[in-house]
Design a protein around this motif. Sequence first.
Motif, PDB file in Angstrom:
ATOM      1  N   GLY A 136       0.779  -1.238   0.000  1.00 17.27           N
ATOM      2  CA  GLY A 136       0.000   0.000   0.000  1.00 17.27           C
ATOM      3  C   GLY A 136       0.806   1.280   0.000  1.00 17.27           C
ATOM      4  N   HIS A 137       2.112   1.184  -0.264  1.00 16.49           N
ATOM      5  CA  HIS A 137       2.957   2.375  -0.275  1.00 16.49           C
ATOM      6  C   HIS A 137       3.190   2.856  -1.706  1.00 16.49           C
ATOM      7  N   GLN A 138       3.199   4.178  -1.870  1.00 18.13           N
ATOM      8  CA  GLN A 138       3.428   4.777  -3.177  1.00 18.13           C
ATOM      9  C   GLN A 138       4.723   4.255  -3.799  1.00 18.13           C
ATOM     10  N   LEU A 139       4.683   4.010  -5.101  1.00 22.61           N
ATOM     11  CA  LEU A 139       5.870   3.626  -5.840  1.00 22.61           C
ATOM     12  C   LEU A 139       6.584   4.868  -6.373  1.00 22.61           C
ATOM     13  N   ARG A 140       7.888   4.773  -6.524  1.00 21.87           N
ATOM     14  CA  ARG A 140       8.704   5.860  -7.055  1.00 21.87           C
ATOM     15  C   ARG A 140       9.671   5.295  -8.085  1.00 21.87           C
ATOM     16  N   PRO A 141      10.249   6.131  -8.937  1.00 21.43           N
ATOM     17  CA  PRO A 141      11.251   5.634  -9.889  1.00 21.43           C
ATOM     18  C   PRO A 141      12.413   4.962  -9.154  1.00 21.43           C
ATOM     19  N   HIS A 142      12.908   3.889  -9.723  1.00 18.92           N
ATOM     20  CA  HIS A 142      14.052   3.166  -9.140  1.00 18.92           C
ATOM     21  C   HIS A 142      15.329   3.832  -9.644  1.00 18.92           C
ATOM     22  N   ILE A 143      15.510   5.076  -9.227  1.00 18.80           N
ATOM     23  CA  ILE A 143      16.622   5.914  -9.651  1.00 18.80           C
ATOM     24  C   ILE A 143      17.366   6.393  -8.405  1.00 18.80           C
ATOM     25  N   VAL A 144      18.682   6.392  -8.467  1.00 16.38           N
ATOM     26  CA  VAL A 144      19.466   6.946  -7.363  1.00 16.38           C
ATOM     27  C   VAL A 144      19.514   8.460  -7.536  1.00 16.38           C
ATOM     28  N   TRP A 145      18.840   9.152  -6.646  1.00 13.78           N
ATOM     29  CA  TRP A 145      18.774  10.611  -6.710  1.00 13.78           C
ATOM     30  C   TRP A 145      19.911  11.247  -5.927  1.00 13.78           C
ATOM     31  N   PHE A 146      20.127  12.538  -6.161  1.00 16.59           N
ATOM     32  CA  PHE A 146      21.149  13.270  -5.422  1.00 16.59           C
ATOM     33  C   PHE A 146      20.880  13.160  -3.917  1.00 16.59           C
ATOM     34  N   GLY A 147      21.926  12.879  -3.173  1.00 14.95           N
ATOM     35  CA  GLY A 147      21.800  12.756  -1.728  1.00 14.95           C
ATOM     36  C   GLY A 147      21.487  11.356  -1.255  1.00 14.95           C
ATOM     37  N   GLU A 148      21.232  10.427  -2.179  1.00 13.64           N
ATOM     38  CA  GLU A 148      20.926   9.048  -1.802  1.00 13.64           C
ATOM     39  C   GLU A 148      22.166   8.160  -1.948  1.00 13.64           C
ATOM     40  N   ALA A 149      22.172   7.082  -1.192  1.00 19.46           N
ATOM     41  CA  ALA A 149      23.268   6.121  -1.267  1.00 19.46           C
ATOM     42  C   ALA A 149      23.259   5.434  -2.625  1.00 19.46           C
ATOM     43  N   VAL A 150      24.430   4.954  -3.025  1.00 23.38           N
ATOM     44  CA  VAL A 150      24.575   4.207  -4.282  1.00 23.38           C
ATOM     45  C   VAL A 150      24.812   2.742  -3.903  1.00 23.38           C
ATOM     46  N   PRO A 151      23.743   1.957  -3.794  1.00 20.97           N
ATOM     47  CA  PRO A 151      23.873   0.618  -3.212  1.00 20.97           C
ATOM     48  C   PRO A 151      24.767  -0.347  -3.976  1.00 20.97           C
ATOM     49  N   LEU A 152      24.898  -0.166  -5.275  1.00 22.81           N
ATOM     50  CA  LEU A 152      25.702  -1.102  -6.073  1.00 22.81           C
ATOM     51  C   LEU A 152      27.133  -0.608  -6.284  1.00 22.81           C
ATOM     52  N   LEU A 153      27.507   0.468  -5.602  1.00 22.69           N
ATOM     53  CA  LEU A 153      28.844   1.026  -5.807  1.00 22.69           C
ATOM     54  C   LEU A 153      29.942   0.037  -5.390  1.00 22.69           C
ATOM     55  N   GLU A 154      29.732  -0.674  -4.295  1.00 22.69           N
ATOM     56  CA  GLU A 154      30.741  -1.635  -3.838  1.00 22.69           C
ATOM     57  C   GLU A 154      30.913  -2.767  -4.858  1.00 22.69           C
ATOM     58  N   GLU A 155      29.808  -3.259  -5.395  1.00 25.84           N
ATOM     59  CA  GLU A 155      29.878  -4.301  -6.422  1.00 25.84           C
ATOM     60  C   GLU A 155      30.631  -3.799  -7.654  1.00 25.84           C
ATOM     61  N   ALA A 156      30.372  -2.549  -8.024  1.00 24.25           N
ATOM     62  CA  ALA A 156      31.060  -1.951  -9.172  1.00 24.25           C
ATOM     63  C   ALA A 156      32.545  -1.790  -8.893  1.00 24.25           C
ATOM     64  N   ALA A 157      32.886  -1.403  -7.669  1.00 25.52           N
ATOM     65  CA  ALA A 157      34.286  -1.229  -7.295  1.00 25.52           C
ATOM     66  C   ALA A 157      35.041  -2.552  -7.348  1.00 25.52           C
ATOM     67  N   ILE A 158      34.404  -3.610  -6.887  1.00 20.17           N
ATOM     68  CA  ILE A 158      35.032  -4.938  -6.922  1.00 20.17           C
ATOM     69  C   ILE A 158      35.268  -5.383  -8.359  1.00 20.17           C
ATOM     70  N   ALA A 159      34.274  -5.129  -9.227  1.00 24.32           N
ATOM     71  CA  ALA A 159      34.422  -5.494 -10.643  1.00 24.32           C
ATOM     72  C   ALA A 159      35.584  -4.743 -11.279  1.00 24.32           C
ATOM     73  N   THR A 160      35.767  -3.484 -10.905  1.00 25.18           N
ATOM     74  CA  THR A 160      36.873  -2.688 -11.439  1.00 25.18           C
ATOM     75  C   THR A 160      38.200  -3.174 -10.874  1.00 25.18           C
ATOM     76  N   GLN A 161      38.209  -3.485  -9.612  1.00 20.66           N
ATOM     77  CA  GLN A 161      39.428  -3.950  -8.944  1.00 20.66           C
ATOM     78  C   GLN A 161      39.908  -5.283  -9.512  1.00 20.66           C
ATOM     79  N   ASN A 162      38.983  -6.128  -9.908  1.00 21.60           N
ATOM     80  CA  ASN A 162      39.327  -7.466 -10.404  1.00 21.60           C
ATOM     81  C   ASN A 162      39.635  -7.507 -11.891  1.00 21.60           C
ATOM     82  N   ALA A 163      39.485  -6.372 -12.565  1.00 19.52           N
ATOM     83  CA  ALA A 163      39.611  -6.356 -14.027  1.00 19.52           C
ATOM     84  C   ALA A 163      41.058  -6.468 -14.493  1.00 19.52           C
ATOM     85  N   ASP A 164      41.240  -7.166 -15.616  1.00 18.19           N
ATOM     86  CA  ASP A 164      42.527  -7.204 -16.304  1.00 18.19           C
ATOM     87  C   ASP A 164      42.642  -6.070 -17.311  1.00 18.19           C
TER      88      ASP A 164
END
Length: 233
Positions: A136-164
């Motif tokens: 019953g809660h309003q839906l909103r765009p699944h977009i990371v807005w200014f001031g919000e955490a970036v939840p997948l940033l750690e996953e992205a950092a690991i992918a970059t760190q592991n890259a050849d």
Amino acid sequence: MKKRITILTGAGMSAESGINTFRDAGGLWEGHDVMEVASPQGFARNPNLVLDFYNQRRKQLHEVSPNIAHRVLVELEDFFKVTIVTQNVDDLHERAGSSNVIHIHGELLKVRSTKNENVVLPWSNDLNLGDCCDEGHQLRPHIVWFGEAVPLLEEAAIATQNADIVIIIGTSMQVYPAASLIDYAQSRIPIYFVDPKPNVSRNNYDNLTVIAKTAVQGIPKLVTELIATIQEN
């Protein structure tokens, strides 16, 4: 074992498909101050404006297609383990056929509950006030807005760190926290920066190759060359 390529893409990747870049020189996005349409405060003040803004972006997305740069990146998957980390909220990488895409700024074709951010739903049409999750809660765009955490940033950092190999396409690498990802790359691995107005200095990174072209102009040749190095070995 396949070598690992991590590809960091930004607005320039999708611009040649007809998607407008995030904001112009005046800090406006489609005529709106970005804080009006890309912040929790803006949504609280005028939810109808924000919902309509993303409804228009969603409609535009349905009218465009992946460009040649999106499509040729898929060819790398036959020879490398590829991870795409994109700042773009469109689905053009997926539509082109890329199988491993991390959207650090969210996805336009998904929505989430305003109460529980873990309740995420696919959504391809207009989102309006009164559209609610099962709780019953309003839906909103699944977009990371200014001031919000970036939840997948750690996953992205690991992918970059592991890259050849790291490839950067169509992003200024000036907007944080996304810009910090390049700092996770291992020293001395090949880094390719494809952008018509590159602002990364070769002096800052070992083995940096700057390709001062748009994605459509520069990526097909680079992909061909990378695949050729595998086939020769």
